[in-house]
Design a protein around this motif. Structure first.
Motif, PDB file in Angstrom:
ATOM      1  N   GLU A 195       0.818  -1.214   0.000  1.00 37.64           N
ATOM      2  CA  GLU A 195       0.000   0.000   0.000  1.00 37.64           C
ATOM      3  C   GLU A 195       0.853   1.267   0.000  1.00 37.64           C
ATOM      4  O   GLU A 195       0.418   2.314  -0.505  1.00 37.64           O
ATOM      5  N   SER A 196       2.070   1.178   0.549  1.00 36.13           N
ATOM      6  CA  SER A 196       2.936   2.362   0.603  1.00 36.13           C
ATOM      7  C   SER A 196       3.870   2.455  -0.604  1.00 36.13           C
ATOM      8  O   SER A 196       4.748   3.326  -0.641  1.00 36.13           O
ATOM      9  N   SER A 197       3.677   1.576  -1.591  1.00 36.15           N
ATOM     10  CA  SER A 197       4.558   1.556  -2.760  1.00 36.15           C
ATOM     11  C   SER A 197       4.293   2.707  -3.723  1.00 36.15           C
ATOM     12  O   SER A 197       5.123   3.014  -4.579  1.00 36.15           O
ATOM     13  N   GLY A 198       3.117   3.312  -3.619  1.00 37.32           N
ATOM     14  CA  GLY A 198       2.774   4.411  -4.513  1.00 37.32           C
ATOM     15  C   GLY A 198       2.002   3.980  -5.742  1.00 37.32           C
ATOM     16  O   GLY A 198       1.583   4.823  -6.543  1.00 37.32           O
ATOM     17  N   PHE A 199       1.784   2.665  -5.891  1.00 37.29           N
ATOM     18  CA  PHE A 199       1.024   2.151  -7.034  1.00 37.29           C
ATOM     19  C   PHE A 199      -0.409   1.814  -6.609  1.00 37.29           C
ATOM     20  O   PHE A 199      -0.665   1.503  -5.438  1.00 37.29           O
ATOM     21  N   LEU A 200      -1.313   1.868  -7.566  1.00 41.15           N
ATOM     22  CA  LEU A 200      -2.713   1.559  -7.292  1.00 41.15           C
ATOM     23  C   LEU A 200      -2.852   0.111  -6.833  1.00 41.15           C
ATOM     24  O   LEU A 200      -2.297  -0.803  -7.457  1.00 41.15           O
ATOM     25  N   VAL A 201      -3.593  -0.097  -5.732  1.00 41.38           N
ATOM     26  CA  VAL A 201      -3.810  -1.436  -5.180  1.00 41.38           C
ATOM     27  C   VAL A 201      -5.312  -1.689  -5.114  1.00 41.38           C
ATOM     28  O   VAL A 201      -6.061  -0.893  -4.532  1.00 41.38           O
ATOM     29  N   ARG A 202      -5.751  -2.785  -5.715  1.00 41.36           N
ATOM     30  CA  ARG A 202      -7.167  -3.152  -5.657  1.00 41.36           C
ATOM     31  C   ARG A 202      -7.290  -4.583  -5.138  1.00 41.36           C
ATOM     32  O   ARG A 202      -6.320  -5.333  -5.097  1.00 41.36           O
ATOM     33  N   GLU A 203      -8.512  -4.972  -4.774  1.00 41.02           N
ATOM     34  CA  GLU A 203      -8.728  -6.288  -4.186  1.00 41.02           C
ATOM     35  C   GLU A 203      -9.901  -6.994  -4.852  1.00 41.02           C
ATOM     36  O   GLU A 203     -10.826  -6.360  -5.352  1.00 41.02           O
ATOM     37  N   THR A 204      -9.838  -8.324  -4.856  1.00 39.59           N
ATOM     38  CA  THR A 204     -10.938  -9.165  -5.340  1.00 39.59           C
ATOM     39  C   THR A 204     -10.867 -10.497  -4.616  1.00 39.59           C
ATOM     40  O   THR A 204      -9.860 -10.808  -3.970  1.00 39.59           O
ATOM     41  N   GLU A 205     -11.908 -11.278  -4.722  1.00 39.63           N
ATOM     42  CA  GLU A 205     -11.925 -12.595  -4.074  1.00 39.63           C
ATOM     43  C   GLU A 205     -11.343 -13.661  -4.995  1.00 39.63           C
ATOM     44  O   GLU A 205     -10.517 -14.466  -4.590  1.00 39.63           O
ATOM     45  N   TYR A 206     -11.778 -13.663  -6.260  1.00 38.54           N
ATOM     46  CA  TYR A 206     -11.339 -14.674  -7.225  1.00 38.54           C
ATOM     47  C   TYR A 206     -10.655 -13.970  -8.401  1.00 38.54           C
ATOM     48  O   TYR A 206     -11.161 -12.987  -8.931  1.00 38.54           O
ATOM     49  N   LEU A 207      -9.511 -14.524  -8.814  1.00 34.12           N
ATOM     50  CA  LEU A 207      -8.775 -13.931  -9.927  1.00 34.12           C
ATOM     51  C   LEU A 207      -8.369 -15.012 -10.920  1.00 34.12           C
ATOM     52  O   LEU A 207      -7.735 -16.006 -10.550  1.00 34.12           O
ATOM     53  N   ALA A 208      -8.729 -14.822 -12.190  1.00 36.65           N
ATOM     54  CA  ALA A 208      -8.315 -15.719 -13.274  1.00 36.65           C
ATOM     55  C   ALA A 208      -7.201 -15.042 -14.056  1.00 36.65           C
ATOM     56  O   ALA A 208      -7.395 -13.961 -14.608  1.00 36.65           O
TER      57      ALA A 208
END
Length: 465
Positions: A195-208
């Motif tokens: 989170e402190s890297s400066g890049f956009l961070v998003r979240e999801t439950e399942y990822l393909a």
């Protein structure tokens, strides 16, 4: 002394080249192969055989008076250039063909200690010729690959374009995202550092990861099970799940109106497998008044493969069916355009995927956190034979539409266009499904220009109707 054994993987139809030190012991049971011959360590080769046509210790290849010599030790015999040997021996020369059970192997004698082409077998463990999909797989640690060879064509992970790769082992620059981040080099990374890297961070439950037909089936099952679209993300640089497959079909001259090599019950758009494409074809034909065609499709499905040819669906029908299912499950809503760069596990047990949402311009880097990750990236690459690699190294000026020597899965419509206008001679090597489609395309081209000749090369004699 070394010899090269050239064979064909019956599943992928790719040519396999492996180099062995003499002497060699061949059979289906490793425990029955001698460890030494005349006080020299043996290179053991295990030929997997469910039909028991191959003996436990079937044959050996050794030096005899400075000549390479094959000696049969089996009950069913070994064929050399069509001649059956039973408990007999014969001198081998470059180009000789050995048939043992269902395996056809071509011999290349390497003078002066061998060449640097082909996979070199190292160590004393047995080499398994793995042509049985239910058999054990030879560990990768047993093989010593040729370094830095442009040995394949594959889809560029940034652009999605099918192209020749410059190196079989691409280097990773530590100055590029995400390897320029110090925390990314640890086995597990913390959420605070992400989170402190400066890049956009998003979240999801399942990822393909991949977005091809493998991803499509997994996501389809999740949606059928009740998972909502907002809980699923699909990372891919292709708009359609069948986009890469469609490209390969087009390049090998299988248009959307032709049938593809797939079973009636192989339905990416229908995890139940019922009704399959064969029954759908029959229904369509019946309601359009083509009763004979409908009966023919049903006969194929229920009588294959003993009494009828195996049913195969039309490519366009498969794509249309997947489009309908994609719309039903809201595939586009879950699709996230981007090229996957790397993956790490987080300290809370999830996974962090670093990706680029604008891969062509190498910008807009982001992180995506997911609890469950499905990785299905498709074929790693299509092998180029050593002589084609060598030709391209000697003639680097041949690129794109100027290429006169191509691999069957590469785009090569310009060759047919040239032949239709000017005529000429086409040399075709191989006899698999791609070769048959090339011949069909040449048949169409000869309707426009009869001055087209074909030289068809096969390593072994072929028969058929």
């Amino acid at each position: 002394m070394q010899i090269k054994l050239v064979s064909e993987n019956k599943i992928t139809q790719e040519q396999v080249e492996q180099v062995f030190n003499l002497p060699i012991a061949i059979g289906r049971d490793l425990s029955e192969l001698p460890p030494n011959l005349n006080n020299e360590p043996v290179s053991p080769i295990v030929l997997l055989d469910n039909n028991r046509q191959i003996s436990r210790f079937h044959a050996q290849i050794r030096l005899n008076n400075n000549r390479v010599y094959l000696e049969d030790k089996s009950s069913n015999g070994t064929k050399v250039n069509g001649k059956l040997l039973v408990k007999q021996g014969q001198v081998l020369n470059t180009g000789d063909t050995i048939i043992i059970g269902g395996y056809t192997i071509t011999v290349v004698i390497l003078e002066g200690g061998g060449q640097d082409e082909g996979t070199v077998i190292v160590g004393e463990a047995a080499t398994v010729f793995n042509f049985d999909p239910q058999s054990q797989v030879l560990p990768a640690s047993r093989l010593e690959p040729i370094p830095n060879v442009a040995s394949s064509i594959s889809f560029n992970p940034h652009t999605g374009i099918l192209e020749q790769q410059v190196s079989s082992s691409p280097s990773i620059s530590r100055s590029e995202f995400p390897y320029n981040l110090s925390f990314w080099h640890r086995p597990q990374i913390s959420l605070r550092e992400i989170e402190s890297s400066g890049f956009l961070v998003r979240e999801t439950e399942y990822l393909a990861c991949g977005g091809g037909m493998g991803s499509f089936v997994w996501v389809d099952m999740l949606r059928i099970a009740g998972v909502k679209t907002e809980n699923i993300k699909i990372l891919s640089n292709q708009e359609k799940p069948y986009q890469r497959y469609k490209t390969l079909l087009k390049n090998c001259q299988i248009s959307e109106d032709k049938r593809i090599r797939s079973g009636s019950d192989s339905c990416p758009d229908n995890i139940w497998g019922w009704p399959g494409y064969g029954l759908r074809d029959a229904k369509k034909a019946l309601f359009s008044g083509q009763i004979g065609a409908a009966i023919g499709f049903l006969w194929q499905v229920f009588a294959e493969p003993v009494h009828a040819d195996t049913y195969t669906p039309i490519a366009g029908d498969v794509f249309d069916s997947m489009d309908r299912e994609s719309e039903r499950i809201n595939w586009q809503k879950m699709l996230e355009p981007g090229a996957i760069l790397s993956l790490r596990q987080t300290e809370d047990g999830r996974y962090c995927i670093a990706y680029c949402s604008d891969p062509q311009n190498r910008r807009h880097y982001q992180f995506l956190l997911a609890r469950y990750v499905h990785i299905c990236t498709g074929y790693p690459g299509l092998k180029l034979l050593p002589d084609l690699e060598k030709y391209r190294q000697e003639y680097p000026q041949e690129t794109g539409n100027s290429r006169t020597v191509v691999q069957g899965y590469e785009e090569h419509d310009h060759i047919y266009t040239h032949l239709e206008k000017h005529g000429g001679t086409l040399i075709l090597r191989g006899s698999g499904i791609v070769a048959s489609q090339v011949l069909d395309r040449i048949y169409q081209a000869r309707k426009r220009n009869k001055n087209i000749d074909v030289i068809h090369l096969n390593r072994n004699p072929r028969s058929g109707n």
